[in-house]
Design an enzyme around this catalytic site. Structure first.
Site, PDB file in Angstrom:
ATOM      1  N   ARG A  55       0.790  -1.222   0.000  1.00 21.37           N
ATOM      2  CA  ARG A  55       0.000   0.000   0.000  1.00 21.37           C
ATOM      3  C   ARG A  55       0.824   1.274   0.000  1.00 21.37           C
ATOM      4  NH1 ARG A  55      -2.787  -3.819   1.805  1.00 21.37           N
ATOM      5  NH2 ARG A  55      -0.835  -4.319   2.799  1.00 21.37           N
ATOM      6  N   THR A  56       1.752   1.372   0.919  1.00 15.24           N
ATOM      7  CA  THR A  56       2.416   2.652   1.104  1.00 15.24           C
ATOM      8  C   THR A  56       3.148   3.065  -0.172  1.00 15.24           C
ATOM      9  OG1 THR A  56       2.631   2.141   3.440  1.00 15.24           O
ATOM     10  CG2 THR A  56       3.953   3.964   2.613  1.00 15.24           C
ATOM     11  N   LYS A  84      25.573  -3.948  -2.645  1.00 15.33           N
ATOM     12  CA  LYS A  84      27.026  -3.858  -2.841  1.00 15.33           C
ATOM     13  C   LYS A  84      27.702  -3.193  -1.650  1.00 15.33           C
ATOM     14  CE  LYS A  84      26.379  -3.168  -7.818  1.00 15.33           C
ATOM     15  NZ  LYS A  84      26.466  -2.139  -8.851  1.00 15.33           N
ATOM     16  N   ARG A 105      11.300   3.797   3.144  1.00 16.64           N
ATOM     17  CA  ARG A 105      10.938   2.841   4.194  1.00 16.64           C
ATOM     18  C   ARG A 105      12.175   2.031   4.522  1.00 16.64           C
ATOM     19  NH1 ARG A 105       5.753  -1.056   4.385  1.00 16.64           N
ATOM     20  NH2 ARG A 105       4.885   0.949   5.015  1.00 16.64           N
ATOM     21  N   HIS A 133       5.245   5.812  11.533  1.00 16.90           N
ATOM     22  CA  HIS A 133       4.711   5.745  10.166  1.00 16.90           C
ATOM     23  C   HIS A 133       3.750   6.938  10.039  1.00 16.90           C
ATOM     24  CE1 HIS A 133       3.368   4.306   6.413  1.00 16.90           C
ATOM     25  NE2 HIS A 133       3.113   3.044   6.686  1.00 16.90           N
TER      26      HIS A 133
HETATM   27  C1  NCD Z   1       1.735  -1.145   8.102  1.00 15.46           C
HETATM   28  C2  NCD Z   1       3.242  -0.981   8.207  1.00 15.46           C
HETATM   29  O1  NCD Z   1       3.951  -1.234   7.237  1.00 15.46           O
HETATM   30  O2  NCD Z   1       3.656  -0.570   9.280  1.00 15.46           O
HETATM   31  N1  NCD Z   1       1.301  -1.280   6.786  1.00 15.46           N
HETATM   32  C3  NCD Z   1       1.026  -0.143   6.068  1.00 15.46           C
HETATM   33  O3  NCD Z   1       1.878   0.667   5.800  1.00 15.46           O
HETATM   34  N2  NCD Z   1      -0.260   0.051   5.719  1.00 15.46           N
HETATM   35  C4  NCD Z   1       1.155  -2.151   9.012  1.00 15.46           C
HETATM   36  C5  NCD Z   1       1.692  -3.548   9.057  1.00 15.46           C
HETATM   37  O4  NCD Z   1       2.620  -3.909   8.352  1.00 15.46           O
HETATM   38  O5  NCD Z   1       1.122  -4.317   9.845  1.00 15.46           O
END
Ligand code: NCD
Length: 306
Positions: A55-56, A84, A105, A133
């Site tokens: 999703r993100t 590397k 991320r 997040h």
């Molecule tokens: C979450 C995350 O990556 O922290 N997912 C997201 O970004 N919607 C939640 C999760 O992984 O449980």
């Protein structure tokens, strides 16, 4: 209020006025998301995802495309030069030549902050280990506001992995800016991180519980999370808490009629599929809201909306 050129590292960097402004911008993005626009033509977003995501990353890229910009990046650190031995500071200093904004991320806490120190272009934290997040918290809050018409006065429960779940850390900080009552429901070993708890307790009423039963009838919003298996140092510990909460129709028997259930997704087994068709379930609407909130953030950071 100044958003242009800003990093989004922690939700704590935002005031409630700024959050309201982001929501106002997101609301204006609803028709734009359906039609598309040229607001960010010529602008490039780089998504550097060193950890799994559906999703993100896709919603940032979709948001950028809907605004007429484009997106580059990688989702598998395995195929990038990191393999590397390149360090994050160097990666960021290279990518800033390719892109106008970077969404990152990373499994390490503090990674986004470090990247922002080295990068000339804004960094958006798309998840920094178990820490935070912030864009997820903004879309969660936007969903609550949109679905309930308000945030103040609500009783909200965060359920599941409050220790390793980064979304609940950011969301708890954000909720503490409002006049709400917060219920934290988790297994004993997965209680809310102490630093988060201390900060929010100074501002709002917080009740911690291990059982969900008595909480369900009280609350207006149930925010359910996945137990974060990948963050457990010991899988035997995970086995003990796995499947701790299961939201099914039986668990919702005494819920308020207008309860809403949210989940950042992905879900494993914590919400039964039978709940999906009830009016409580709003987790798929939440996904759409992620698009408009991220469109708003990109437009504000890149100066297309003042
Ligand atoms: C979450 C995350 O990556 O922290 N997912 C997201 O970004 N919607 C939640 C999760 O992984 O449980």
């Amino acid at each position: 209020m100044e958003f242009e050129g800003r990093d989004i590292i922690s939700i704590k960097d935002f005031s409630s006025e700024e959050i309201s402004y982001i929501f106002k911008t997101a609301k204006n993005m609803e028709p734009v998301a359906a039609k598309g626009s040229n607001m960010l033509r010529g602008k490039i977003l780089a998504t550097l995802f060193f950890e799994a995501s559906t999703r993100t990353r896709l919603s940032f890229e979709s948001a950028m495309h809907k605004l007429g910009g484009s997106a580059i990046g990688f989702a598998e650190a395995e195929i990038a030069s990191v393999k590397k031995g390149e360090n994050l500071a160097d990666t960021v200093r290279v990518v800033e030549s390719y892109a106008d904004v970077i969404a990152l991320r990373h499994p390490l806490e503090g990674a986004a902050r470090l990247a922002a120190e080295f990068s000339k272009v804004p960094i958006i934290n798309g998840g920094s280990g178990a820490e935070e997040h912030p864009t997820q918290a903004l879309l969660d809050l936007y969903t609550i506001k949109k679905e309930k018409g308000k945030i103040d006065g609500l009783k909200i429960a965060l359920v599941g992995d409050l220790r390793y779940g980064r979304t609940v850390h950011s969301l708890a900080y954000a909720l503490s800016l409002y006049d709400i009552e917060l219920y934290l429901v988790s297994p004993e070993t997965l209680k809310m991180r102490r630093e988060v708890l201390q900060t929010i307790k100074e501002k709002i009423e917080v009740t911690e519980r291990t059982s969900l039963e008595k909480i369900v009838p009280l609350v207006d919003v149930l925010y359910v999370t996945r137990i974060q298996k990948e963050r457990f140092p010991d899988l035997a510990e995970y086995a003990k808490v796995k499947g701790s909460y299961k939201i099914d129709l039986e668990a919702l028997k005494e819920a308020k009629e207008d309860l809403i259930i949210l989940h950042p997704l992905p879900r494993v087994d914590e919400i039964a599929a039978e709940v999906d068709n009830t009016p409580y379930a709003r987790y798929f609407q939440q996904v759409w809201n992620g698009i408009v909130v991220r469109m708003a953030l990109l437009a504000l950071i890149l100066g297309a909306v003042k």
